[in-house]
Design an enzyme around this catalytic site. Structure first.
Site, mmCIF file in Angstrom:
data_model
loop_
_atom_site.group_PDB
_atom_site.id
_atom_site.type_symbol
_atom_site.label_atom_id
_atom_site.label_comp_id
_atom_site.label_asym_id
_atom_site.label_seq_id
_atom_site.Cartn_x
_atom_site.Cartn_y
_atom_site.Cartn_z
ATOM 1 N N HIS A 392 -16.841 55.562 82.150
ATOM 2 C CA HIS A 392 -16.585 57.003 82.181
ATOM 3 C C HIS A 392 -17.103 57.606 83.474
ATOM 4 C CE1 HIS A 392 -17.213 61.313 80.611
ATOM 5 N NE2 HIS A 392 -15.915 61.108 80.750
ATOM 6 N N GLU A 498 -10.451 67.395 70.746
ATOM 7 C CA GLU A 498 -11.786 67.959 70.991
ATOM 8 C C GLU A 498 -11.853 69.441 70.630
ATOM 9 O OE1 GLU A 498 -12.233 67.075 75.159
ATOM 10 O OE2 GLU A 498 -11.186 68.882 75.783
HETATM 11 C C1 NOJ Z 1 -13.678 66.867 78.668
HETATM 12 C C2 NOJ Z 1 -12.906 65.685 78.168
HETATM 13 O O1 NOJ Z 1 -11.629 66.060 77.714
HETATM 14 C C3 NOJ Z 1 -13.701 65.058 77.063
HETATM 15 O O2 NOJ Z 1 -12.981 63.990 76.475
HETATM 16 C C4 NOJ Z 1 -15.038 64.599 77.589
HETATM 17 O O3 NOJ Z 1 -15.810 64.113 76.519
HETATM 18 C C5 NOJ Z 1 -15.790 65.755 78.246
HETATM 19 N N1 NOJ Z 1 -14.944 66.428 79.166
HETATM 20 C C6 NOJ Z 1 -17.032 65.270 78.986
HETATM 21 O O4 NOJ Z 1 -16.651 64.475 80.063
HETATM 22 CA CA CA Z 2 -10.539 68.369 78.207
#
Ligand code: NOJ
Ligand code: CA
Length: 708
Positions: A392, A498
């Site tokens: 990541h 999310e």
């Molecule tokens: C936004 C991303 O869409 C999400 O998947 C991620 O966990 C966070 N940023 C932190 O990087």
């Molecule tokens: Ca995002």
């Protein structure tokens, strides 16, 4: 020399190995312009000069789709290139090939088009040249501008691309706004396109999908966005949409030198909304695979330390709730190994997450793990269990900090055997800091202007050199470059799961019934489906996911992505019979068929596994209950199959009883018409596999396959 006739049929096109030879044709231009038709003759595109001003128009079966619309450029320090033009030469060509996707929503794609190239030159001053290329397919068209190397135009700065799309009416449109803080992450609005002409309205992103009063479905987008600004659309009078390129911080739209070409401006045209989903025009307008051997590129499902941060169970930064610890990551690796997930995403593993990381992205190190995360040990631990970590890179939109570390960052992961990286660019609106070599701030850039288009491409190419696959969040929109760079697997670029975690309104049930016809027309979407604990009361009592459980399963089929996450906490999957569907569902497909398609209401998609005879169906609805008759005519005639059905329970309702699910089997064949009952906010997921004749109820198979 041959005269350009009104229809292609009068041209002699010589087919050779599926590809025709070029037939050069030089005007005299007929008074009503130069015409080119789609291979099936239904779509006709006309190019014309009106007193030296270039226009194009599109019709389908005699009906206007795009009325005469202007073409051209305005430059910063040169006269506009949009008038006083003459046709020097025009050429017609035809192309027909079938190519194989290394992975995808279908295996074989036919790329069949007729092409018209028109060389234009100014008739006044120091004449400049421009070529327009139109490719007309049965499912729409693409056109682009080419500015060849020439004495009178070398370095240039585009202030405006004047491409117009003069629609035949104020069509119904599904859109997200452009130039906003949250990039592409907005709920879609349905409105007539006349809404875009309201004073002060900033315009919309593409793909822009529309339905005409005559029942045609259109989607305007672009293909092969390379070293150029992305196109948004603004309204003007008479339902004409204008190309509006996202500018650099200094107001210039595109900085380039000849020879240069624009992305393809695309218009997909379909008689029903489902045919937009199975149109591969965007991919066809991209260049073939440049990476040659892509045996290292592998679609797959993944789990990860991710949802826990979003619902507040874990933190990204060091704390007593830090998610990315060695111990916790081993737990996820064990879970992935037990159930056969090839990837484990870990966010919050590296230095830089302390404080307001969205403001201080320059703090991120992409090669320094936190002290409680032993990345060497974990990579080896994962490898021993046949699993790989997914890396990541959250940049906090500090792009220059990321670029300085790019080679080291990918080499670091490559050396650890990590073959997939998720990137992220959280940062608001026009907030990307661009600095000069001395570190002075030069300007604040948008995510979607030429500066960032170059950056995103640089990351794809760098990742490819290290044999690393990419999943990009806060990305540039997809324009099909996965064809050219098959390591560009999936991306975000819309409101994903999310939004359901944060305790706000979340995504309403309708959202996912719009995505397949809008965002997903651009390409794969890392939506992260599969939440089973829809209320997660333990961590965020006021949050919830606005679907039924069966709908979470159906999203694996409805939303295409070659990397799909089983997004929930492992403990919410253990022992749950519906987890079997997530274990079974593939992410790489032989074929895709759309069985029902009503934008914003419901959609049913059937996909055939690329590696077996199995078919999968995903069907979802908005907040309304549906009963959908679903003929299984795509199954092989004469073959009996077993359908493993994950349906909303009789009382299921996304608001009051979302967890109610019925799991059962039925024997089906190509004559079967399944009646899918979808609860309000619900869905249904089905696996169909050839019957062996001795089926008993096989659905509770999880324990059989788990190797503890
Ligand atoms: C936004 C991303 O869409 C999400 O998947 C991620 O966990 C966070 N940023 C932190 O990087
Ligand atoms: Ca995002």
């Amino acid at each position: 020399m041959c005269h350009v006739s009104n229809t292609l049929s009068r041209l002699v096109l010589v087919a050779l190995c599926g590809v025709s030879l070029l037939v050069a044709c030089v005007a005299p231009v007929p008074d009503d312009g130069i015409h080119i038709s789609s291979p099936d003759g239904k779509i006709q595109v006309t190019f014309m000069l009106n007193d030296g001003v270039p226009y194009y128009a599109v019709s389908r079966s005699g009906q206007d789709v795009i009325k005469p619309s202007r073409l051209g450029f305005v430059f910063k320090e040169a006269e506009p290139l949009n008038q006083n033009l003459a046709i020097v030469e025009s050429r017609l060509d035809s192309f027909d090939e079938t190519w194989t996707q290394p992975w995808g929503e279908v295996k074989e794609i036919r790329n069949h088009y007729n092409e018209l190239e028109i060389d234009l030159e100014e008739t006044t001053g120091a004449p400049r040249k421009m070529t327009l290329v139109f490719r007309v397919y049965n499912d729409g068209l693409g056109f682009r501008y080419e500015l060849p190397a020439q004495d009178n135009l070398s370095d240039f700065e585009i202030m405006d691309e004047e491409t117009e799309f003069a629609l035949s009416g104020s069509h119904k449109a599904w859109w997200i706004p452009a130039y906003r803080d949250n990039r592409y992450e907005y709920l879609y609005t349905e409105s007539p396109v006349s809404f875009f002409s309201i004073k002060g309205f900033s315009g919309v992103h593409t793909p822009l999908t529309m339905e005409t009063a005559d029942g045609l479905f259109l989607s305007i987008h672009e293909a092969n966005l390379t070293d150029y600004a992305s196109m948004t659309l603004v309204g003007s009078d008479d339902n004409t949409l204008l190309c509006d390129l996202v500018p650099w911080s200094d107001g210039v739209k595109v900085k380039a030198s000849t020879p240069h070409q624009t992305p393809w401006r695309t218009i997909q045209i379909a008689e029903n909304a489902g045919d937009l989903i199975t149109s591969y025009l965007i991919l066809n307008l991209n260049e073939p695979n440049k990476l040659e051997d892509v045996s290292w590129v592998k679609p797959g499902k993944y789990v990860g330390i991710w949802w826990g941060m979003h619902i507040g169970k874990y933190t990204w930064n060091l704390s007593d709730k830090h998610g990315a610890t060695t111990e916790n990551t081993k737990r996820y690796i064990d879970f992935a190994a037990k159930y056969g997930f090839p990837g484990v995403l870990v966010e919050g593993w590296n230095v830089g997450w302390h404080g307001e990381w969205t403001e201080h992205g320059y703090q991120f190190s992409f090669t320094t793990p936190y002290d409680d995360f032993d990345i060497e040990e974990l990579s080896a631990y994962a490898a021993a269990k046949g699993v790989a970590l997914i890396g990541h890179h959250e940049t906090g939109a500090a792009v220059m900090n990321y670029e300085q570390q790019l080679e080291d960052a990918f080499a670091f992961y490559r050396d650890l055997g990590i073959n997939t990286v998720k990137t992220g660019y959280v940062g608001w609106g026009q907030g990307i800091k661009r600095r000069d070599d001395a570190g002075n701030l030069v300007g604040l850039e948008w995510h979607h202007g030429q500066y960032m288009v170059r950056h995103y491409r640089k990351v794809v190419e760098t990742a490819a050199r290290y044999h690393i696959m990419l999943d990009v969040h806060e990305p540039i929109k997809d324009t099909g470059i996965r064809r050219t760079y098959p390591n560009m697997m999936t991306r975000e670029g819309a409101r994903g799961q999310e939004y359901n975690a944060w305790g706000g309104e979340g995504n309403p049930p309708e959202h996912t019934t719009i995505l397949p016809f809008t965002r997903n027309l651009a390409g794969p979407f890392d939506f992260t489906p599969g939440i089973f604990d829809l209320f997660f009361e333990k961590y965020r009592p006021h949050g919830r996911v606005n679907t039924t459980l069966a709908k979470q399963l159906a999203l694996y089929v409805v939303i295409y992505s070659p990397l799909h996450m089983a997004a929930d906490l492992p403990e919410n999957y253990e022992g749950h019979p519906a987890f079997q569907f997530i274990l079974d569902v593939p992410v790489d497909w032989q074929d895709t068929k759309v069985l029902h398609a009503e934008i914003g209401d419901y959609v049913t998609i059937a996909r055939q596994d690329r590696n077996s005879e199995d078919w999968y169906i995903g069907s979802i609805t908005d907040e309304n209950e549906r009963t959908l008759e679903t003929p299984l005519t795509f199954l092989e005639a004469g073959q009996k199959y077993v359908a493993e059905i994950y349906a909303d329970g009789a009382d299921a309702d996304w608001e009051s009883d979302p967890l109610s699910i019925d799991i059962y089997e039925a024997v089906v064949d190509s004559d079967t018409v399944l009646t899918l009952r979808l609860a309000p906010g619900g869905g249904q997921a089905i696996r169909i596999h050839p019957a062996t004749g001795d089926e008993v109820n096989h659905i509770p198979r999880i324990d059989e396959s788990a190797n503890e």
